[in-house]
Design a protein around this motif. Structure first.
Motif, PDB file in Angstrom:
ATOM      1  N   ASP A 165       0.854  -1.005   0.001  1.00 50.10           N
ATOM      2  CA  ASP A 165      -0.038  -0.070  -0.048  1.00 50.10           C
ATOM      3  C   ASP A 165       0.642   1.276  -0.001  1.00 50.10           C
ATOM      4  O   ASP A 165       0.955   2.038   0.947  1.00 50.10           O
ATOM      5  CB  ASP A 165      -0.979  -0.079   1.373  1.00 50.10           C
ATOM      6  N   TYR A 166       1.491   1.554  -1.087  1.00 48.16           N
ATOM      7  CA  TYR A 166       2.380   2.630  -1.205  1.00 48.16           C
ATOM      8  C   TYR A 166       1.951   3.967  -1.046  1.00 48.16           C
ATOM      9  O   TYR A 166       2.555   4.963  -0.617  1.00 48.16           O
ATOM     10  CB  TYR A 166       3.365   2.385  -2.397  1.00 48.16           C
ATOM     11  N   GLU A 167       0.765   4.208  -1.505  1.00 47.82           N
ATOM     12  CA  GLU A 167       0.103   5.334  -1.676  1.00 47.82           C
ATOM     13  C   GLU A 167      -0.096   5.916  -0.204  1.00 47.82           C
ATOM     14  O   GLU A 167       0.307   6.994   0.022  1.00 47.82           O
ATOM     15  CB  GLU A 167      -1.409   5.359  -2.372  1.00 47.82           C
ATOM     16  N   LEU A 168      -0.585   5.088   0.581  1.00 42.49           N
ATOM     17  CA  LEU A 168      -0.947   5.520   2.131  1.00 42.49           C
ATOM     18  C   LEU A 168       0.502   5.502   2.984  1.00 42.49           C
ATOM     19  O   LEU A 168       0.619   6.277   3.583  1.00 42.49           O
ATOM     20  CB  LEU A 168      -1.837   4.580   2.735  1.00 42.49           C
ATOM     21  N   ALA A 169       1.294   4.721   2.599  1.00 36.82           N
ATOM     22  CA  ALA A 169       2.520   4.616   3.219  1.00 36.82           C
ATOM     23  C   ALA A 169       3.263   5.751   3.067  1.00 36.82           C
ATOM     24  O   ALA A 169       4.248   6.579   3.809  1.00 36.82           O
ATOM     25  CB  ALA A 169       3.380   3.324   2.601  1.00 36.82           C
TER      26      ALA A 169
END
Length: 230
Positions: A52-56
């Protein structure tokens, strides 16, 4: 695309609200609990592991802002590191390198040797990916020196495997084999079954690269035997 934009905006708004509330608490109480920031760091790592790179990314940016607000340098350094990991996983190698170098500088300032070695290893990975193998080796050897000093066997095993990979790319297969053997022995010492399977597989690759087909098959089978026994 519209749905993605709405989702992204919602996540960003949510993170900004969290930052605002924590900064408000900081202003009112005069401090932010660093335990909260350390837990936040772990949460971001879990998001990265789950892809979940977006939220990370949003949370890593939040960690940076919050850590800067209270002058918590370990948090700032970790935010750079986390950003670097996100960048590397998404093949944004230039930004990954910049973030790792920023993290390294801060960890050196903080005199945190294990973290320094971790950043040196990560920087080495970037240089290896852009095929600057000699530069990668220089960083790996710096990390090795620290990990040897502090008896970090699991980290050393990773170091040695990375060193071996560079030597393979440079077609120095004898040197590669020496470091693969070192990595395997350390994996055995720390009872890392998955690492042992990986080590046997990598040794098999080295034999394959030297056209030693029988030895390659032998080590590939050793690797499979460890994986099937798990």
């Amino acid at each position: 695309l519209k749905r993605f934009t709405i989702k992204f905006s919602f996540l960003r708004t949510k993170c900004l609200i969290v930052i605002f509330l924590v900064l408000l608490a900081c202003k009112h109480y005069g401090q932010v609990d660093t335990n909260y920031l350390r837990a936040y760091n772990i949460q971001i790592s879990d998001l990265i592991d789950n892809g979940d790179y977006e939220l990370a990314q949003l949370k890593a940016d939040s960690l940076f802002i919050l850590s800067k607000q209270i002058d918590y340098l370990p948090g700032v350094a970790e935010s750079y590191n986390l950003r670097g990991i996100i960048n590397r996983d998404q093949s944004n190698l230039r930004d990954a390198l910049d973030n790792y170098l920023n993290a390294l500088k801060l960890f050196e300032q903080l005199k945190m040797p294990i973290k320094i070695a971790g950043m040196q290893n990560n920087i080495g990975l970037i240089y290896a990916e852009i095929k600057e193998y000699r530069t990668a080796l220089a960083y790996y050897f710096k990390a090795e020196k620290i990990n040897l000093k502090y008896h970090e066997k699991a980290r050393l095993a990773i170091n040695y495997n990375n060193i071996a990979t560079c030597y393979q790319k440079l077609k120095q297969f004898t040197s590669a084999q020496m470091y693969l053997n070192k990595s395997l022995e350390l994996r055995k010492e720390v009872s890392d079954t998955v690492g042992m399977a990986m080590a046997y597989h990598n040794i098999g690759i080295n034999h394959q690269l030297t056209s030693d087909k029988d030895s390659a098959i032998f080590f590939f089978n050793r690797s499979l035997s460890y994986l099937s026994g798990m």
